[in-house]
Design an enzyme around this catalytic site. Structure first.
Site, PDB file in Angstrom:
ATOM      1  N   ASP A  27       0.857  -1.185   0.000  1.00  0.00           N
ATOM      2  CA  ASP A  27       0.000   0.000   0.000  1.00  0.00           C
ATOM      3  C   ASP A  27       0.890   1.232   0.000  1.00  0.00           C
ATOM      4  OD1 ASP A  27      -3.000   0.899   0.572  1.00  0.00           O
ATOM      5  OD2 ASP A  27      -1.662   2.201   1.725  1.00  0.00           O
ATOM      6  N   ASN A  83      -2.529  12.893  -4.358  1.00  0.00           N
ATOM      7  CA  ASN A  83      -3.604  13.128  -5.319  1.00  0.00           C
ATOM      8  C   ASN A  83      -4.276  14.475  -5.088  1.00  0.00           C
ATOM      9  OD1 ASN A  83      -4.091  11.393  -7.430  1.00  0.00           O
ATOM     10  ND2 ASN A  83      -5.173   9.887  -6.201  1.00  0.00           N
ATOM     11  N   HIS A  96      -5.254  14.116 -10.031  1.00  0.00           N
ATOM     12  CA  HIS A  96      -5.335  12.693 -10.359  1.00  0.00           C
ATOM     13  C   HIS A  96      -4.427  12.299 -11.517  1.00  0.00           C
ATOM     14  CE1 HIS A  96      -8.530  11.628  -7.589  1.00  0.00           C
ATOM     15  NE2 HIS A  96      -9.141  12.756  -7.904  1.00  0.00           N
ATOM     16  N   ASP A 154      -2.079   9.121 -11.276  1.00  0.00           N
ATOM     17  CA  ASP A 154      -2.064   7.986 -12.207  1.00  0.00           C
ATOM     18  C   ASP A 154      -0.655   7.686 -12.696  1.00  0.00           C
ATOM     19  OD1 ASP A 154      -4.772   7.711 -11.964  1.00  0.00           O
ATOM     20  OD2 ASP A 154      -5.268   8.669 -13.878  1.00  0.00           O
ATOM     21  N   ASP A 207      -4.467   2.365  -4.549  1.00  0.00           N
ATOM     22  CA  ASP A 207      -3.004   2.308  -4.471  1.00  0.00           C
ATOM     23  C   ASP A 207      -2.530   1.001  -3.847  1.00  0.00           C
ATOM     24  OD1 ASP A 207      -4.028   2.850  -1.998  1.00  0.00           O
ATOM     25  OD2 ASP A 207      -2.550   4.363  -1.450  1.00  0.00           O
TER      26      ASP A 207
END
Length: 335
Positions: free
Chosen positions: A199, A207, A212, A216, A242
């Site tokens: 994680d 973010n 975003h 990404d 994630d």
């Protein structure tokens, strides 16, 4: 006088025949144009082969058009067709064709690949049937269709890929990863391996701060880094958000620790993504499994070990301990 009338009658009859012949040619040309337009609109090519010579006649498209060649570049012959078959399909396609010619099959049918002039691969659906035999029963002519199904096949392959892959990182999705887990167990009896549950630390803040799009790109960077670190024999997946998982074919803790350390050390320093400096942490839980352990239970153990890392400072890794499930060993990355 009678002779003159006869000549006039013959000339009139000849003129009528010429007019009729001209009209028939125009009608034939019109029918061919309509047939060609109808067939070309579907990507279908109508062909005829003279079997003894191997010569091909294409009725509605220029020979080689489907593969990007002109008539001068690619002879209208069965050998040219065979020469442009995909190497992995050539043997079985030719065998299917020859089985029909030899009378072993009622027709020739094959969906296969061919090599385009530009190096790409074209998918085609071929059908053919012998329509004329010689007096001694030997095949003379075969007629059939050749349909370009490249776009349909690409769409089909894309759908299959989407069904098994994460569309952003192109890693396996959860369903495909679970299938890979059980397939690995089935071919590695007795044995086992390790499952990494990873994680990203502080990904939501990243973010929120940068948007975003950058998020990404970071996920893509992590996916590529994990792939580089674990090698070709491991299976990787993104479960969403994630969360990443790795099926690593090893039970030796020393080797597993080395892999985890390598991943953590890569992100120990700031990385640059799309011109932006990013500080990223990873919390890693590792669960060892045997050839009979359920997938869900193995994931749960690795997930719990990962949360122990989160609670104790993040950016580290921990092994799940079967006999002491609440106190996994916690090992910080060493710079």
């Amino acid at each position: 006088m009678c002779a003159d009338k006869t000549t006039e009658q013959l000339q009139a009859e000849l003129k009528a025949l010429q007019d009729e012949n001209l009209a028939l040619k125009r009608q034939k040309r019109s029918v061919e144009e309509k047939l060609s337009a109808a067939l070309d609109g579907t990507g279908l090519c109508l062909w005829q082969q003279h079997i003894p010579s191997g010569n091909l006649t294409i009725f509605n498209r220029e020979w080689g058009h489907l593969l990007g060649y002109s008539e001068q570049e690619l002879a209208a012959h069965v050998d040219s067709w065979k020469g442009n078959l995909h190497p992995e399909d050539r043997d079985w396609v030719i065998a299917a064709f020859e089985d029909h010619v030899a009378g072993k099959a009622e027709s020739y049918q094959a969906v296969h690949r061919m090599l385009h002039k530009d190096g790409s691969i074209s998918w085609v659906s071929d059908r053919g049937r012998i329509v004329e035999y010689s007096d001694d029963g030997q095949p003379l002519r075969m007629m059939g269709t050749h349909i370009d199904i490249t776009q349909e096949k690409r769409y089909e392959l894309d759908l299959a890929r989407l069904a098994h892959c994460d569309p952003l990182t192109h890693l396996l999705n959860r369903k495909a990863f679970e299938q890979a887990f059980y397939e690995y167990q089935a071919v590695n009896e007795p044995g086992g391996g390790a499952l990494f549950f990873i994680d990203l630390d502080g990904f939501k803040l990243l973010n929120d701060k940068h948007g975003h799009r950058l998020g990404d790109l970071v996920l893509i960077d992590v996916a590529q880094t994990l792939q580089d670190k674990v090698g070709e024999f491991a299976k990787l997946a993104r479960f969403g958000g994630d969360e990443f998982v790795i099926l690593y074919p090893q039970l030796d803790k020393a080797e597993l620790s080395a892999v985890a350390q390598s991943i953590l050390l890569h992100y120990q320093e700031t990385i640059e993504v799309d011109g932006c400096e990013v500080q990223l942490g990873l919390s890693i839980g590792i669960s060892l499994f045997t050839d009979s352990d359920p997938f869900i239970e193995t994931c749960e153990h690795a997930d719990r070990a990962m949360y122990q890392v989160k609670q104790r400072g993040k950016h580290a890794y921990a092994f799940w301990q079967v006999h002491e499930p609440l106190t996994p060993i916690l090992i910080k990355a060493v710079s």
